[in-house]
Design a protein around this motif. Structure first.
Motif, short mmCIF file in Angstrom:
data_model
loop_
_atom_site.label_atom_id
_atom_site.label_comp_id
_atom_site.label_asym_id
_atom_site.label_seq_id
_atom_site.Cartn_x
_atom_site.Cartn_y
_atom_site.Cartn_z
N MET A 172 4.60 5.48 -5.44
CA MET A 172 4.69 5.45 -6.90
C MET A 172 3.72 6.42 -7.55
N GLU A 173 2.51 6.56 -6.99
CA GLU A 173 1.54 7.53 -7.53
C GLU A 173 2.05 8.95 -7.31
N GLY A 174 2.63 9.21 -6.15
CA GLY A 174 3.18 10.54 -5.89
C GLY A 174 4.32 10.88 -6.84
N LYS A 233 4.73 9.59 -9.79
CA LYS A 233 4.15 9.74 -11.13
C LYS A 233 3.57 11.13 -11.32
N VAL A 234 2.87 11.64 -10.31
CA VAL A 234 2.31 12.99 -10.40
C VAL A 234 3.44 14.01 -10.51
N ASP A 267 0.83 -1.20 0.00
CA ASP A 267 0.00 0.00 0.00
C ASP A 267 0.87 1.25 0.00
N LYS A 306 2.47 1.71 -3.40
CA LYS A 306 1.55 2.28 -4.38
C LYS A 306 1.39 3.78 -4.19
N ILE A 307 1.30 4.22 -2.93
CA ILE A 307 1.16 5.66 -2.64
C ILE A 307 2.40 6.41 -3.11
#
Length: 60
Positions: free
Chosen positions: A40-42, A44-45, A34, A37-38
């Motif tokens: 990696m999303e950060g 990516k943004v 979890d 994922k957080i």
């Protein structure tokens, strides 16, 4: 840094990071998926925002 070089560097960094994480997981280190994922999303943004900034400087 031009957008093409930026894309190559960011792709390499993501790939290297994922290879390192999978190697650690195979070695028995517990990976919090979890949190991964957080993060990696950060990232990516952040990469998308940096890429948009580079494109805006290129065309404006």
């Amino acid at each position: 840094m031009d957008p093409f070089t930026f894309a190559i560097v960011s792709t390499g960094a993501f790939g290297g990071g994922l290879i390192l994480i999978s190697a650690l997981e195979r070695a028995g280190v517990q990976i919090n998926e979890d949190f991964l994922k957080i993060v990696m999303e950060g990232v990516k943004v952040g990469v998308l925002l940096k890429f948009m900034l580079l494109l805006s400087q290129l065309f404006l």
